[in-house]
Enzyme design. Structure first.
Site, PDB file in Angstrom:
ATOM      1  N   ASP A 162       0.971  -1.078   0.017  1.00 23.91           N
ATOM      2  CA  ASP A 162       0.104   0.231  -0.165  1.00 23.91           C
ATOM      3  C   ASP A 162       0.820   1.144  -0.121  1.00 23.91           C
ATOM      4  O   ASP A 162       2.180   1.136  -0.532  1.00 23.91           O
ATOM      5  CB  ASP A 162      -1.004   0.057   1.109  1.00 23.91           C
ATOM      6  CG  ASP A 162      -2.297   0.600   0.798  1.00 23.91           C
ATOM      7  OD1 ASP A 162      -2.201   1.768   0.464  1.00 23.91           O
ATOM      8  OD2 ASP A 162      -3.256  -0.077   1.250  1.00 23.91           O
ATOM      9  N   HIS A 184       2.059   2.033  -3.261  1.00 22.11           N
ATOM     10  CA  HIS A 184       1.143   3.208  -3.749  1.00 22.11           C
ATOM     11  C   HIS A 184       1.758   4.456  -3.676  1.00 22.11           C
ATOM     12  O   HIS A 184       0.958   5.554  -3.924  1.00 22.11           O
ATOM     13  CB  HIS A 184      -0.218   3.179  -3.292  1.00 22.11           C
ATOM     14  CG  HIS A 184      -0.735   1.553  -3.433  1.00 22.11           C
ATOM     15  ND1 HIS A 184      -2.236   1.339  -3.071  1.00 22.11           N
ATOM     16  CD2 HIS A 184      -0.420   0.514  -4.272  1.00 22.11           C
ATOM     17  CE1 HIS A 184      -2.322   0.021  -3.437  1.00 22.11           C
ATOM     18  NE2 HIS A 184      -1.423  -0.521  -4.034  1.00 22.11           N
TER      19      HIS A 184
END
Ligand SMILES: *[C@@H]1O[C@H](CO)[C@@H](O)[C@H](O)[C@H]1NC(C)=O
Length: 405
Positions: free
Chosen positions: A231, A254
Site C-alpha cells: 500500500d 502505492h
C-alpha cells in the site's frame, strides 16, 4: 621579590587538578546514589529467544522498570527471535528517555486471530522521549493477506505493527518492519518525531500494509528510509503539520500520499509538508493528494514535492479529489477539501501510463496555487500527457508534459 608568580601559578594548577578529580569522584558517586541510567535486558525478565515462548510479560515488565526509573534507562533485546503478543507500553514515565536497543527480532504470533482484532501489535501511548535503535519487527502477516486476497471475507482487520499514540520526542533509527498485518508504523497525535534509516518490507500485493502513516501529528521527520510494501509507502492523514520527508526509496507500493482526507465533515487539515529526494520504482502512484468526494472542512496547503525520480510509475503526479470507494456515500458530491499552494519541482523520470500528471480537483473548491517547475516525465520515450479538472496554477522553467492550467 622579583617574579613571584610562577610558583603561585603551579600551586593553582595543582589545586585545579585536585578539585577536578574530587569533582569527578563526587559526581559519579552522586549518580550512583541517585540511580544512574540502568539497562534492563528482557532475558533477565524471562524472555526466551527461541521464537516460540511467549515473551510478552517479560517485555512489559522490563518496560515497567525502565518507565518507573527516575533516570534515563534502556531496554536491551539481544539476538534471537522473541515471540510477543499485543502489548501496550504506556506512560507517563518517571523519566524522559527510555531507549530500546534491539539486536534481535520481535515476532508476532503466526495465527492472525491472536492479534488480528487488537488494533495494534506493539503500541506506545503517552510516552515522552522514547527511542528505538535497530531490531526487526516481524508481523507475520502473510496468512492474513492471503485471507483478505482470497475475497472470501470474514478476515480480521489486522494489527498495526508499531503505533505511537499521543506521544512526543520519539526517535526511531535502523529499525526493520516486515510483513505487517496492517500498517507498519503509525504516529497518531505525536509531536517531534524523528525516523531514520528504517526499512519496511512486505509483498507488493499485501493489502493495507502502509509503510509509515502520520496523522494528528506535528514536527515529524522521516529520513533515509527504504519502503517496499503493498500500500502507500508513506500516508499522511488529517491534522498533520510540519512534516519533512527526505531521501526515501519507495517501491513496490502505492507511493507517498496525502490522504485519504475529507471522509468526515469536521476534519483538520494538512499543512507544511515537504517531500524531498525520493525515488519511486514501479509504484502505483508517485506523489499523490487524495480526498473523498464529499463535504468536509479539511484542507491541504503549503506542500512541496521536490527532487523526485519516477521509474515506471503509473500515476507519477496526481491529485484525486473524487475518491469514492464502492461508490457509497459520495456519488454526485464534490470534495470540500481545499487544496492550495502545492509545488512540484524537479520531477523527472518515466510514467507507466500516458497521463503522467493528473489534477482532478473539486468542482466546488478548485485547486489553487499549483506550481510546476522543471518537470520532465516521459511515456514510452515520448512526452507524456497532463490532464486538469478544476485546477489553477502556473508553470516555470521547462515543464513536460506541457501544463494544462
Ligand atoms: C514547516 O515545517 C518545518 C519542519 O518540517 C519547520 O522547520 C518549519 O518551521 C515549518 N514552517 C512553517 C512556516 O511553519
Amino acid at each position: 621579590m622579583t617574579n613571584p608568580t610562577p610558583p603561585n601559578l603551579t600551586l593553582h594548577h595543582g589545586n585545579f587538578l585536585l578539585s577536578l578529580i574530587l569533582c569527578c569522584w563526587l559526581c559519579s558517586s552522586m549518580a550512583m546514589i541517585m540511580g544512574a541510567s540502568a539497562t534492563y535486558n528482557v532475558v533477565n525478565f524471562g524472555a526466551k529467544s527461541d521464537g516460540k515462548t511467549d515473551s510478552t510479560k517479560a517485555f512489559l515488565n522490563a518496560w515497567a522498570k525502565a518507565c518507573a526509573s527516575t533516570n534515563p534507562s534502556s531496554i536491551y533485546v539481544p539476538q534471537g527471535r522473541f515471540l510477543v503478543k499485543s502489548a501496550t507500553f504506556s506512560g507517563k514515565c518517571n523519566n524522559k528517555g527510555v531507549t530500546f536497543t534491539i539486536d534481535g527480532t520481535l515476532v508476532a504470533p503466526s495465527d492472525y486471530r491472536v492479534t488480528g482484532n487488537a488494533g495494534n501489535w506493539l503500541q506506545f501511548e503517552h510516552v515522552d522521549g522514547v527511542s528505538i535503535h535497530g531490531g526487526v519487527l516481524d508481523g507475520q502477516g502473510t496468512a492474513l493477506w492471503g485471507c483478505k486476497n482470497s475475497g472470501k471475507g470474514n478476515c480480521p482487520t489486522g494489527a498495526t505493527t508499531l503505533q505511537f499514540t499521543n506521544s512526543k520526542n520519539i526517535a526511531i533509527g535502523g529499525l526493520t518492519s516486515m510483513n505487517s498485518q496492517l500498517f507498519h508504523i503509525v504516529f497518531n497525535g505525536c509531536q517531534n518525531v524523528k525516523v531514520q534509516g528504517v526499512k519496511v518490507l512486505a509483498s507488493g500485493n499485501s493489502p493495507n500494509t502502509d509503510g509509515i502513516h502520520v496523522q494528528m501529528s506535528s514536527h515529524v521527520t522521516i529520513l533515509n528510509s527504504k519502503i517496499r510494501t503493498g500500500d502507500d509507502c508513506i500516508s499522511i492523514g488529517p491534522g498533520t503539520t510540519d512534516l519533512w520527508i527526505e531521501n526515501i526509496a519507495c517501491g513496490p507500493g502505492h507511493g507517498i500520499s496525502i490522504g485519504s482526507l475529507g471522509k468526515d465533515l469536521n476534519e483538520l487539515g494538512v499543512q507544511n509538508v515537504t517531500v524531498k529526494t525520493v525515488t519511486f520504482t514501479g509504484t502505483q502512484n508517485g506523489v499523490r493528494i487524495k480526498t473523498w468526494g464529499r463535504p468536509s472542512k479539511g484542507f491541504v496547503r503549503n506542500v512541496l514535492f521536490q527532487d523526485v525520480i519516477m521509474d515506471n510509475v503509473e500515476n507519477p503526479v496526481i491529485i484525486d479529489q473524487n475518491y469514492c470507494p464502492d461508490h457509497k456515500g459520495c456519488p454526485g458530491q464534490a470534495s470540500g477539501v481545499k487544496v492550495s499552494d502545492v509545488t512540484y519541482q524537479d520531477i523527472h523520470g518515466t510514467s507507466a501510463t500516458q497521463v503522467a500528471v493528473k489534477f482532478d480537483c473539486s468542482s466546488k473548491y478548485p485547486c489553487s496555487g499549483i506550481k510546476m517547475k522543471d518537470v520532465k516525465l516521459t511515456y514510452k520515450n515520448k512526452p507524456a500527457l497532463a490532464s486538469c479538472n478544476h485546477a489553477d496554477g502556473n508553470s516555470l522553467g521547462s515543464v513536460q508534459p506541457q501544463s494544462c492550467f
